[in-house]
Motif scaffolding. Structure first.
Motif, short mmCIF file in Angstrom:
data_model
loop_
_atom_site.label_atom_id
_atom_site.label_comp_id
_atom_site.label_asym_id
_atom_site.label_seq_id
_atom_site.Cartn_x
_atom_site.Cartn_y
_atom_site.Cartn_z
N GLU A 81 112.05 95.49 -25.99
CA GLU A 81 113.28 95.55 -26.78
C GLU A 81 113.36 94.30 -27.66
N SER A 82 114.49 94.07 -28.27
CA SER A 82 114.59 93.07 -29.34
C SER A 82 114.41 91.62 -28.90
N ARG B 24 107.23 87.89 -34.39
CA ARG B 24 108.29 88.84 -34.69
C ARG B 24 108.72 89.59 -33.44
N ALA B 25 109.98 90.01 -33.43
CA ALA B 25 110.53 90.76 -32.31
C ALA B 25 111.19 92.03 -32.85
N PRO B 26 110.52 93.18 -32.73
CA PRO B 26 111.13 94.42 -33.24
C PRO B 26 112.29 94.85 -32.36
N PHE C 262 103.51 100.56 -32.23
CA PHE C 262 104.66 101.26 -32.79
C PHE C 262 105.87 100.33 -32.77
N VAL C 263 106.65 100.36 -33.84
CA VAL C 263 107.89 99.57 -33.89
C VAL C 263 109.02 100.39 -34.49
N ILE C 264 110.22 100.06 -34.05
CA ILE C 264 111.44 100.55 -34.68
C ILE C 264 112.26 99.32 -35.07
N GLU C 265 112.70 99.29 -36.31
CA GLU C 265 113.67 98.30 -36.77
C GLU C 265 114.93 99.08 -37.16
N MET D 216 108.78 95.62 -42.54
CA MET D 216 108.02 96.80 -42.11
C MET D 216 106.60 96.77 -42.69
N GLU D 217 106.47 96.37 -43.94
CA GLU D 217 105.14 96.27 -44.54
C GLU D 217 104.30 95.21 -43.83
N LYS D 218 104.93 94.11 -43.44
CA LYS D 218 104.21 93.06 -42.68
C LYS D 218 103.75 93.59 -41.34
N TRP D 219 104.59 94.37 -40.67
CA TRP D 219 104.16 94.98 -39.42
C TRP D 219 102.87 95.77 -39.62
N LEU D 220 102.86 96.60 -40.67
CA LEU D 220 101.67 97.42 -40.93
C LEU D 220 100.45 96.56 -41.24
#
Length: 194
Positions: free
Chosen positions: A75-76, A88-90, A118-121, A136-140
């Motif tokens: 979780e966050s 980072r902490a999604p 997998f992440v959810i923001e 989100m682009e950085k996550w990818l």
């Protein structure tokens, strides 16, 4: 209130991973991340509505993972140190057993060097949408295989894949975990209705 970015003076240089962890421990009331340039990002707490949404989405992914036992769900508060050196902490993260096998158990006690699959923001009331899209682009770019940007303000979820354009779906559409969260589906509108 928007997030604040702190710049560490050049003579101090950039926090090492251990220094960043110590800084976070010394400031437990703050939600802290680090970008790839070493800037420290401090985010305000979210409102209760955003927290409720985060909790429901985390619960759905966690329940799927309990049945499948294919990885771990965060979780966050769970920070990941990514290949670009950011931490980072999604709002919700899921990392496969395959990726976790490459991490030493003692590393998991801090901000482990692993990228979630997998992440959810979730966009909270204080979030800047353009900053979230860039995140989100950085996550990818760091290895996330599937990401969802959930926006309660527009009632849409934008689905992110590597090397594809993001695709927005209304909350009424059922989303799939595709080949990342195999067998996972969710209708966000149904999950968030009480």
């Amino acid at each position: 209130m928007k997030s604040i970015t702190l710049t560490i003076p050049p003579r101090i240089n950039v926090f090492s991973d251990d220094e960043l962890y110590a800084f976070c421990l010394a400031n437990p009331e703050l939600h802290i991340e680090r970008d790839e340039t070493g800037h420290i990002i401090i985010m305000p707490p979210t409102g209760l509505e955003s927290s409720f949404i985060n909790g429901e989405l985390f619960g759905e992914v966690r329940n799927w993972n309990r049945q499948k036992k294919l990885g771990r769900t965060s979780e966050s508060n769970g920070g990941y140190t990514l290949p670009d050196t950011s931490m980072r902490a999604p709002d919700v993260g899921w990392v496969s057993k395959e990726r976790l096998m490459q991490v030493l158990p003692e590393e998991l006690k801090k901000f482990a060097h692993v990228c979630p699959d997998f992440v959810i923001e979730v966009r909270s009331e204080s979030d800047n949408l353009n900053e979230l899209k860039a995140k989100m682009e950085k996550w990818l770019q760091n290895g996330v295989r599937l990401g969802w940007l959930v926006d309660p303000q527009t009632q849409t979820t934008t689905v992110y894949h590597p090397e594809r354009e993001p695709n927005s779906q209304p909350f009424s559409e059922t989303l799939s975990g595709e080949d990342v969260l195999v067998g996972f589906t969710i209708n966000i509108q149904e999950v968030l209705q009480y």
